[in-house]
Write an enzyme that holds these catalytic residues in place. Structure first.
Site, short mmCIF file in Angstrom:
data_model
loop_
_atom_site.label_atom_id
_atom_site.label_comp_id
_atom_site.label_asym_id
_atom_site.label_seq_id
_atom_site.Cartn_x
_atom_site.Cartn_y
_atom_site.Cartn_z
N HIS A 188 -2.71 -8.52 -4.41
CA HIS A 188 -3.96 -8.17 -5.09
C HIS A 188 -4.97 -9.32 -5.07
CE1 HIS A 188 -2.60 -4.25 -6.33
NE2 HIS A 188 -1.43 -4.81 -6.46
N GLU A 431 1.49 7.49 3.39
CA GLU A 431 1.98 6.10 3.34
C GLU A 431 3.51 6.04 3.35
OE1 GLU A 431 0.52 4.36 -0.32
OE2 GLU A 431 0.59 6.30 -1.34
N ASP A 455 1.47 0.31 2.62
CA ASP A 455 2.78 0.86 2.28
C ASP A 455 3.44 1.53 3.48
OD1 ASP A 455 3.55 0.13 -0.28
OD2 ASP A 455 2.34 1.67 -1.23
N CYS A 502 -7.31 3.88 4.86
CA CYS A 502 -7.82 3.10 3.74
C CYS A 502 -7.01 1.82 3.50
CB CYS A 502 -7.86 3.93 2.45
SG CYS A 502 -6.23 4.49 1.89
#
Length: 556
Positions: A188, A431, A455, A502
């Site tokens: 993150h 994913e 992922d 994305c």
């Protein structure tokens, strides 16, 4: 001079003083103070500082996103100086000689319980507000203001790594770049750096020393190199590189307003990934065509309790209104794995990445799911909304989600609450290998796919995306990943559905030609990546490269 080598995860050169991120201990000491009046003055000083901070945040939010965005901070300001709140703390300090930290903690618990027990939803929501305000005051009292950067100038922020809840709290106006001892390219911290368009380096291990704080450090987010107190020649070289990058950025600015179209006429949508409503100005400033991923879980991460329908509705409405009719795709709650929230009370798991997370939480806790869907459907009246479900593995999961959507739509209709009755698009994130394999069936059940390559790479290659030691084993360019993407695109197009990407690969310019040749319809990237991606698209002739790209996919 000290040279540090890590891994660059967000390009650019930044220079500034090194500042170590400080966490509050979380433990509150409780003791009797010898001078109650002095302790009361200590509280008042912390209270005044908190009110000042909240005023600054309100003004910043107003400039970036309008009056609605500033309202939360203004509400917190009023709560921090509420006479009843102040009196309760004062009584505990003056009459019981309790230390300020304990007095604030006790008062926060009392007021939060009082608000939560009220029948009015608006007043119930104030429970989270009083906890947030109190936490801010406690941080100041403890000398470790959560997310605060106590520096008169912007800094290079150093940390072991940052949790999602910590990135939410950061005063981003004071950050020039990031350098972390751990982390991964999909952590993150890295995602935040790319969203902000600032340099970041991860994985420097124990190279950062406490005595380096305050010293000048130069980061190169492209090479992963950092230099503390660089000698004049190296400093000049890196500053020259920074100036060249800024010049390139100025040239890319000329692409604003241009189409994302290849030399041979193939168009692709370029959208943006965001985490909060405050990211919308960056989308608009970088000429994003829409929002391809709004990570709604950040609304949950910044709260001490489940955000209610009204709070979520206001956030979603703010984003949809600000995007002025452009597509906004909001991913439903994706908590679990690396995004843990205490009040969810999830059981400890040996392998949380494959455990109770994302859609699995929503389908097993329908009351949480229903609240979010109601907020989403209400917000759809203010713009062009797409709803996207993460961590799908089976067709029945999608069918359950659609049934939940239909039930919420009927509720709102019965209550006379407006929503977009015809235009909401329903999609899923692809994913998991299961979703890839089932993409022919899933395509018939949804309006679009968005491929989450972070992922998808993790699950396909059996590599922990958060690990900093796997190195080349975590390879997003692996032929298995690219073949999976092609399979998904082919199956979607067979049923007339569109496909986006994305995950972080969407901004990887080494793969832009591949994605265009495969037929990807939309790429959703960090706002700072929009113009470089547009530049790459406009320089590509898909017709000339398609044959060689397909040959590479089949026989790499």
């Amino acid at each position: 001079m000290v040279t540090i080598q890590g891994k660059g995860v967000s390009t650019g050169v930044a220079i500034g003083p090194l500042y170590f991120y400080r966490r509050s201990s979380g433990a509150i000491r409780r003791y009797t103070v010898p001078d109650a009046q002095a302790e009361w003055q200590r509280f008042q000083s912390a209270q005044a500082r908190a009110i000042e901070q909240l005023g600054e945040l309100a003004e910043k939010a107003r400039e970036e996103a309008g009056d609605d965005a500033a309202l939360l901070f203004e509400t917190h300001q009023m709560m921090a100086e509420d006479p009843d709140y102040e009196e309760s703390i004062g009584d505990l300090i003056k009459e019981q000689s309790l230390n300020a930290e304990a007095a604030v903690t006790d008062t926060a618990a009392q007021f939060a319980e009082m608000f939560a027990s009220m029948e009015d939803e608006y007043m119930q929501a104030r429970a989270a507000d009083v906890k947030d305000v109190s936490r801010r005051i406690l941080g100041i009292l403890q000398g470790a203001e959560e997310g605060d950067i106590n520096s008169p100038v912007p800094v290079i922020l150093a940390a072991d790594d940052l949790a999602p809840s910590e990135t939410v709290q950061l005063d981003k106006s004071k950050i020039l770049g990031f350098i972390t001892s751990g982390g991964s390219s999909s952590s993150h911290t890295a995602i935040l750096a790319r969203t902000m368009g600032i340099p970041a380096i991860i994985g420097v291990a124990d190279a950062l020393k406490p005595e380096m704080e305050g010293r000048e450090i130069i980061l190169d987010g492209g090479t992963g190199q950092a230099v503390v107190e660089a000698d004049p020649l190296i400093r000049e070289t890196m500053l020259k590189k920074r100036e060249e990058q800024l010049e390139l950025k100025r040239l890319l600015e000329t692409l604003k307003g241009q189409e994302n179209i290849t030399l041979d006429g193939q168009k692709v949508k370029v959208y943006c990934n965001i985490g909060t409503p405050q990211d919308v100005p960056a989308v608009k400033n970088n000429d994003g065509g829409g929002i391809g991923l709004f990570r709604s879980e950040f609304l949950y991460l910044q709260c001490d309790d489940y955000p209610d329908e009204e709070m979520q509705f206001q956030a979603y409405r703010e984003v949809l209104s600000a995007m002025e009719g452009k597509m906004v795709i909001i991913r439903t709650l994706d908590i679990g794995a690396d995004k843990q929230i205490g009040y969810f009370n999830l059981e400890k798991e040996e392998n949380p990445a494959m455990g109770m997370r994302a859609l699995r939480i929503c389908l097993t806790r329908p009351e949480i799911f229903r609240t979010q869907l109601r907020a989403l459907y209400r917000a759809s009246a203010y713009g062009k909304l797409g709803i996207m479900f993460p961590m799908v593995t089976s067709l029945w999961e999608v069918q359950e989600c659609k049934r939940a959507c239909q039930a919420v739509a009927q509720e709102l209709k019965d209550e006379g609450i407006p929503y977009d009755e015809t235009g909401i698009q329903i999609g899923i994130m692809v994913e998991t290998p299961a979703a890839v394999t089932m993409s022919d069936q899933l395509a018939r059940a949804v309006d679009f796919f968005s491929i989450g390559t972070n992922d998808l790479t993790q699950y396909t290659l059996a590599c922990d995306r958060q690990s900093s030691i796997l190195g080349k084993f975590f390879d997003p360019h692996h032929p298995a990943i690219l073949r999976a993407i092609k399979t998904v695109v082919d199956n979607a197009h067979r049923y007339g559905k569109w496909v986006g990407i994305c995950g972080e690969l969407a901004a990887d310019l080494e793969l832009t030609e591949t994605f265009l040749a495969i037929g990807v319809d939309e790429l959703s990237v960090s706002p700072s990546a929009v113009l470089p991606l547009r530049n790459a698209i406009r320089k590509t002739d898909v017709g000339k490269i398609r044959k060689s790209v397909m040959a590479d996919l089949l026989f790499p």
